[in-house]
Design a protein around this motif. Sequence first.
Motif, PDB file in Angstrom:
ATOM      1  N   ASN A  34       0.823  -1.213   0.000  1.00  0.00           N
ATOM      2  CA  ASN A  34       0.000   0.000   0.000  1.00  0.00           C
ATOM      3  C   ASN A  34       0.857   1.264   0.000  1.00  0.00           C
ATOM      4  N   TYR A  35       1.970   1.201   0.723  1.00  0.00           N
ATOM      5  CA  TYR A  35       2.904   2.331   0.776  1.00  0.00           C
ATOM      6  C   TYR A  35       3.451   2.643  -0.620  1.00  0.00           C
ATOM      7  N   PHE A  36       3.909   1.614  -1.324  1.00  0.00           N
ATOM      8  CA  PHE A  36       4.473   1.822  -2.665  1.00  0.00           C
ATOM      9  C   PHE A  36       3.410   2.356  -3.630  1.00  0.00           C
ATOM     10  N   GLU A  37       2.196   1.852  -3.482  1.00  0.00           N
ATOM     11  CA  GLU A  37       1.116   2.306  -4.361  1.00  0.00           C
ATOM     12  C   GLU A  37       0.852   3.797  -4.154  1.00  0.00           C
ATOM     13  N   GLU A  38       0.849   4.215  -2.894  1.00  0.00           N
ATOM     14  CA  GLU A  38       0.630   5.633  -2.603  1.00  0.00           C
ATOM     15  C   GLU A  38       1.770   6.499  -3.129  1.00  0.00           C
ATOM     16  N   LYS A  39       2.977   5.947  -3.112  1.00  0.00           N
ATOM     17  CA  LYS A  39       4.148   6.678  -3.600  1.00  0.00           C
ATOM     18  C   LYS A  39       4.206   6.714  -5.129  1.00  0.00           C
ATOM     19  N   GLY A  40       3.343   5.955  -5.772  1.00  0.00           N
ATOM     20  CA  GLY A  40       3.326   5.952  -7.225  1.00  0.00           C
ATOM     21  C   GLY A  40       4.269   4.960  -7.869  1.00  0.00           C
ATOM     22  N   PHE A  41       4.801   4.020  -7.078  1.00  0.00           N
ATOM     23  CA  PHE A  41       5.691   2.995  -7.627  1.00  0.00           C
ATOM     24  C   PHE A  41       4.872   1.760  -8.010  1.00  0.00           C
ATOM     25  N   LYS A  42       4.881   1.409  -9.276  1.00  0.00           N
ATOM     26  CA  LYS A  42       4.187   0.216  -9.728  1.00  0.00           C
ATOM     27  C   LYS A  42       5.127  -0.978  -9.601  1.00  0.00           C
TER      28      LYS A  42
END
Length: 306
Positions: free
Chosen positions: A139-147
């Motif tokens: 979820n953290y990576f998704e919020e940061k915009g990292f796919k």
Amino acid sequence: MEFQRCVFLKEFDYAREMQKLFTRFEFEEDEEYEKRTRYGKYGIVGEELVAYELKNIFSPIVSLYNIRIIYKNVSAQADFIIIIDDIVVIVEVKNLLGNIKILKDNTVIRIINKHGREEEYGMVSPIIQINKQSNIFRNYFEEKGFKVRVVGIVVMANPKTIIYNDSNNADIIKYDMLSSFLNKYIKDIQENFGRAINIGKTLMKDHVDYDFSSFHYIGKKMEQERILPSMLSGVQKSLYEQLLLFRKTLSKELKIPICNLFTNAEAMTIVNKMPKNKIEFLGMSGFKEKKYNLFGEKVIDFLKKY
């Protein structure tokens, strides 16, 4: 290719971790300290083995040691994070005595040989732990915009441990199989290595340092310092405060850290018991022969003034 082996953006440092582990906190009892350092040492040795394996992977991957992030007021911690193109591997290291059996429902059982006989014990499932941590990082990576694709793995660091895995969806391996596990994600040409570095730097920037032992014992200290004096009478409270000052003087005289003499809770015990001789001194909880030989008579002499 510019990078031909694992790049550590945040490295494991054995000496630093051992120094942190053996730092003793003021309100830590002898038994607590011995238990924490004994088991903590196993963990650090296990992490050292994993760090060694990673440093000897000759592929352009990015690794970070001991990363903790907070996402929407919930924390997630990884012993190691390995970034390979669009794959992020969250690693949980376990260095346990005995063998491990994983059942079909991901229940984990420890098998320990005692006097030639195998005994089974239940334990907190590291698989459930790593799945929870992985979900928070996802979820953290998704919020940061990292796919990215987040993969969780439990690494057993005891060379003698045998893993019996009956589960089809539990990734749990020995430390010496880590390279083989990662190879299925490593590509011959990695066009996104710059992005891997960027992800790693973002994790370092968002990393929140947290020493559980320090936090626990500082909290314990604050609570005891607030409660203990209120449990004493006026005269006792005055003696208690003088005893703490005496402890400070004693620490300088003997060149021993205050926390290794007696805690505030033990100081309150001294005030309540008021030992007059060796037998009474040794009768107090936490005060053994070694402490009496070190400073017992000095404390008794101090108390005679009151």
